[in-house]
Design a protein around this motif. Sequence first.
Motif, PDB file in Angstrom:
ATOM      1  N   TYR A   2      48.204  15.147  16.680  1.00 41.80           N
ATOM      2  CA  TYR A   2      47.097  14.196  16.555  1.00 41.80           C
ATOM      3  C   TYR A   2      46.596  14.125  15.118  1.00 41.80           C
ATOM      4  CZ  TYR A   2      43.435  11.444  18.894  1.00 41.80           C
ATOM      5  OH  TYR A   2      42.629  10.433  19.338  1.00 41.80           O
TER       6      TYR A   2
ATOM      7  N   SER B 226      39.938   8.150  15.677  1.00 45.87           N
ATOM      8  CA  SER B 226      40.808   9.332  15.697  1.00 45.87           C
ATOM      9  C   SER B 226      40.108  10.558  15.120  1.00 45.87           C
ATOM     10  CB  SER B 226      42.112   9.050  14.942  1.00 45.87           C
ATOM     11  OG  SER B 226      41.869   8.627  13.626  1.00 45.87           O
TER      12      SER B 226
ATOM     13  N   ASP C 150      53.440  16.027  22.735  1.00 44.53           N
ATOM     14  CA  ASP C 150      52.662  15.086  23.547  1.00 44.53           C
ATOM     15  C   ASP C 150      52.957  15.287  25.028  1.00 44.53           C
ATOM     16  OD1 ASP C 150      50.993  12.956  24.222  1.00 44.53           O
ATOM     17  OD2 ASP C 150      52.597  11.482  24.017  1.00 44.53           O
TER      18      ASP C 150
ATOM     19  N   SER D 252      39.675  12.318  27.864  1.00 48.62           N
ATOM     20  CA  SER D 252      39.961  13.604  27.224  1.00 48.62           C
ATOM     21  C   SER D 252      39.549  14.782  28.102  1.00 48.62           C
ATOM     22  CB  SER D 252      39.260  13.701  25.862  1.00 48.62           C
ATOM     23  OG  SER D 252      39.707  12.707  24.990  1.00 48.62           O
TER      24      SER D 252
END
Length: 489
Positions: free
Chosen positions: A104, A320, A385, A232
């Motif tokens: 990320y 982000s 991921d 999340s």
Amino acid sequence: MKERETFGSRLGFILVSAGCAIGLGNVWKFPYMAGKYGGAAFILIYLVFLVLLGLPVLVCEFAVGRASRKSTARAFHDLEPEGSNFHNFSYMSMVSNYVLMMFYTMVAGWMLYYCYAMAAGKLAGKDSAQVTDYFTELQGSAGTMTLWMVIVVVLSFGVCSLGVQRGLEKITKVMMLSLLALIVVLAIHSLTLDGAMEGVKFYLVPDFASMKEIGIGNVIFGALSQAFFTLSIGAGSMTIFGSYLGKDRSLLGESIHITVLDTFVALMAGLIIIPACFAFGVEPGAGPGLVFITLPNVFNQMAGGRIWGALFFLFMSFASLSTVIAVFENILSYSMDRKGWSRGKAVAVNMVVMILLSLPAVLGFNVLSGIQPLGAGTNIMDLEDFIVSNNILPLGSVVFVMFCVSRYGWGWKNFIKEADTGEGLKFPTNVQKYMLYVIPAVVVVIYLKGYYDMFSPKGLAVLAVWMIVSLLVLAFVSWIIFGNKKTKR
């Protein structure tokens, strides 16, 4: 014992928690998922699943954090009944946070780099092939990607080093309010483009006939998966913010505010991107390349496209970075809660560790591109991921739900008491069986289908191996949930 840090305001808690939830899943993935699965019909189903699945799990995470006043490093230890194995999830949770940030931080670096490139006019005048080549050249440059990844890591840990109120809350509030202002400005501009209204119709008016052509099952599963991952939840990232929260407000009301804010940003991101795609004859379901390849081409055709492109990538950078800062706070809290480190020591050690751990994903596009862990055409980022998105997040959500509602964990009465403490909406008391049986069953279906979709095209032998792996992981999670001596609380 040092007193637990807390948020300075209710708005700070809502914006920081929303900042963690609002990330690339909203502003990168959601628009092309909506484009791919038929627009408004997909969004309608997504919103239903968001309320039925995402919201209850979010309340569970906040309740565990607020009741324990700890991160996942110690939360289960403090709340679980004697003989329970739930505390073993703390290791799984922190692995997830580290692995998530291993790629990320790199992608957040791409966003910052493109903001700079757009503002500097480096993409101005390039045709479609040249824009594609520009992104390919970025991925091929280990030095450039490493530099921008390091900038993200240092900047984000720098914010966290200032503490909860002076750093995390104060700076994230500014970023989130700026993000909300930018997204409104960009959406209004997108709606003024010639031909944009066709995109708005596609995006906001359900077309169930089109949904049938795409495949009702595909649309439903796509909406289900997106709704589940958008907040999340599952890795304990929200638990830490619950631990900084006071007892004056009930958790359902606060969770609804965060869910609405998260959904607003996702919907507005689509309202920026999809009408612009229709205005310039671009396919809105173009996939992950939509942001870095398709949209720069759109901006190049716009009047003032250099400015609008820079603002768009600034918005993407805020989205982000807010997630990176939030997850870094969770990582730091693990070191402070479990090892007793000062915030300064936790920042110094984890900054170095995070830079080193992020290098494999960066190098996986160039120096280590020969490593294709999930089959031809994949890279190290894809593996990282897959570990987080297809394994730890869904199964972690099951752990949180079972901990809060089953007799093997903290228990329903304790959960309801904590969730309902304070003013505001109360959690419904008649949904225990729904949370105990339906949510875990749906999550396991998502989990197993993720394995099937990933490995079935590679042949039965590969699929069989990975399905065995998935069943072993499920067995481990079952041991965490059910493998305890004391069954009543």
